[in-house]
Design an enzyme around this catalytic site. Sequence first.
Site, short mmCIF file in Angstrom:
data_model
loop_
_atom_site.label_atom_id
_atom_site.label_comp_id
_atom_site.label_asym_id
_atom_site.label_seq_id
_atom_site.Cartn_x
_atom_site.Cartn_y
_atom_site.Cartn_z
N GLU A 68 31.87 36.39 51.36
CA GLU A 68 33.43 36.53 50.66
C GLU A 68 33.53 36.93 48.74
O GLU A 68 34.83 37.41 48.58
CB GLU A 68 32.58 34.76 49.83
CG GLU A 68 33.60 34.19 50.04
CD GLU A 68 34.78 33.87 50.93
OE1 GLU A 68 34.92 33.26 51.91
OE2 GLU A 68 36.45 33.62 49.89
N LEU A 85 55.22 43.32 48.14
CA LEU A 85 54.94 42.74 49.09
C LEU A 85 55.03 44.31 49.97
O LEU A 85 55.44 45.10 49.70
CB LEU A 85 55.41 41.55 49.93
CG LEU A 85 55.05 40.13 49.68
CD1 LEU A 85 57.25 39.45 50.88
CD2 LEU A 85 53.62 40.27 49.51
N HIS A 86 53.67 44.30 50.72
CA HIS A 86 53.77 45.64 51.32
C HIS A 86 52.10 44.87 52.60
O HIS A 86 51.61 44.26 52.95
CB HIS A 86 52.71 46.54 50.71
CG HIS A 86 53.26 47.80 51.22
ND1 HIS A 86 52.42 48.25 52.71
CD2 HIS A 86 53.76 49.05 51.51
CE1 HIS A 86 52.83 49.57 53.01
NE2 HIS A 86 53.58 50.02 52.61
N LYS A 93 44.54 42.46 53.34
CA LYS A 93 43.86 40.86 52.91
C LYS A 93 43.38 40.45 53.74
O LYS A 93 42.28 39.42 54.29
CB LYS A 93 45.10 40.27 52.27
CG LYS A 93 45.01 40.46 50.49
CD LYS A 93 45.73 39.46 49.83
CE LYS A 93 46.06 40.13 48.38
NZ LYS A 93 47.00 38.60 47.42
N ASP A 94 44.50 41.06 55.28
CA ASP A 94 44.21 39.28 56.30
C ASP A 94 42.39 39.72 56.97
O ASP A 94 41.91 38.90 57.49
CB ASP A 94 45.14 39.33 57.00
CG ASP A 94 46.34 38.86 56.69
OD1 ASP A 94 46.31 38.82 55.69
OD2 ASP A 94 47.21 39.09 57.10
N1 LIG Z 1 50.59 42.39 48.22
C1 LIG Z 1 50.92 41.44 49.35
N2 LIG Z 1 51.66 42.54 50.24
C2 LIG Z 1 52.08 41.59 51.54
N3 LIG Z 1 51.10 40.38 52.38
C3 LIG Z 1 50.54 39.75 51.33
C4 LIG Z 1 50.26 40.11 50.29
N4 LIG Z 1 49.54 39.64 49.28
C5 LIG Z 1 49.19 38.84 50.04
N5 LIG Z 1 49.60 38.74 51.30
C6 LIG Z 1 49.78 37.65 52.73
O1 LIG Z 1 50.42 36.67 52.03
C7 LIG Z 1 49.41 35.54 52.70
C8 LIG Z 1 48.42 34.19 51.94
O2 LIG Z 1 47.53 35.59 50.79
P1 LIG Z 1 46.33 34.49 50.00
O3 LIG Z 1 45.92 33.89 50.52
O4 LIG Z 1 45.81 36.30 49.75
O5 LIG Z 1 46.99 34.56 48.82
P2 LIG Z 1 48.37 34.77 47.89
O6 LIG Z 1 49.88 34.90 47.57
O7 LIG Z 1 47.65 36.19 47.15
O8 LIG Z 1 47.62 33.92 46.35
P3 LIG Z 1 46.40 33.38 45.84
O9 LIG Z 1 46.69 34.98 44.86
O10 LIG Z 1 46.72 31.96 45.63
O11 LIG Z 1 45.60 33.32 47.06
C9 LIG Z 1 48.56 36.67 53.50
O12 LIG Z 1 48.80 36.30 54.62
C10 LIG Z 1 48.37 38.28 52.77
O13 LIG Z 1 48.30 38.60 53.83
#
Ligand SMILES: Nc1ncnc2c1ncn2[C@@H]1O[C@H](COP(=O)(O)OP(=O)(O)OP(=O)(O)O)[C@@H](O)[C@H]1O
Length: 120
Positions: A68, A85-86, A93-94
């Site tokens: 984690e 977003l990219h 991240k996923d």
């Molecule tokens: N820079 C990015 N470009 C594309 N997709 C993104 C990006 N950041 C996050 N995502 C996607 O958005 C979704 C939610 O991401 P995540 O759980 O990290 O939340 P977050 O949008 O970063 O907000 P938080 O910081 O509150 O967690 C996931 O599928 C993640 O892969």
Amino acid sequence: MTHMKLSRFFRSFQYAAQGIYAAIQKEQNIRFHLLAAVVVVLSGWLTGLSKTEWLIVILLIGGMLAFELVNTAMERVVDLASPELHPLAKQAKDMAAGAVLVFAVASAIIGLLIFIPKWF
Ligand SMILES: Nc1ncnc2c1ncn2[C@@H]1O[C@H](COP(=O)(O)OP(=O)(O)OP(=O)(O)O)[C@@H](O)[C@H]1O
């Protein structure tokens, strides 16, 4: 170990502690895993586990928390490198989240295999 090397060693330790503290403060997931760890340790204590079972439980709890932390670090790096977003940022991240999920599911299955026969 010389004095210099020893102080550098303790400084690294301090940075690691700062990282753990920041993650606990900012990430709800980490707090959830810590709570789950406390519940599992208490259950293990009440149930009565063998030494080998404790070794497995401690390894799984430590592995889960470590995973984690690495996932959180990955999120930070992605946000820094790609604030917009990219598709690759999303994949990174996923996939990191997927790694945590794989370990969590495996840990849950192993935990059930250890605990359930003792309860029923
Ligand atoms: N820079 C990015 N470009 C594309 N997709 C993104 C990006 N950041 C996050 N995502 C996607 O958005 C979704 C939610 O991401 P995540 O759980 O990290 O939340 P977050 O949008 O970063 O907000 P938080 O910081 O509150 O967690 C996931 O599928 C993640 O892969």
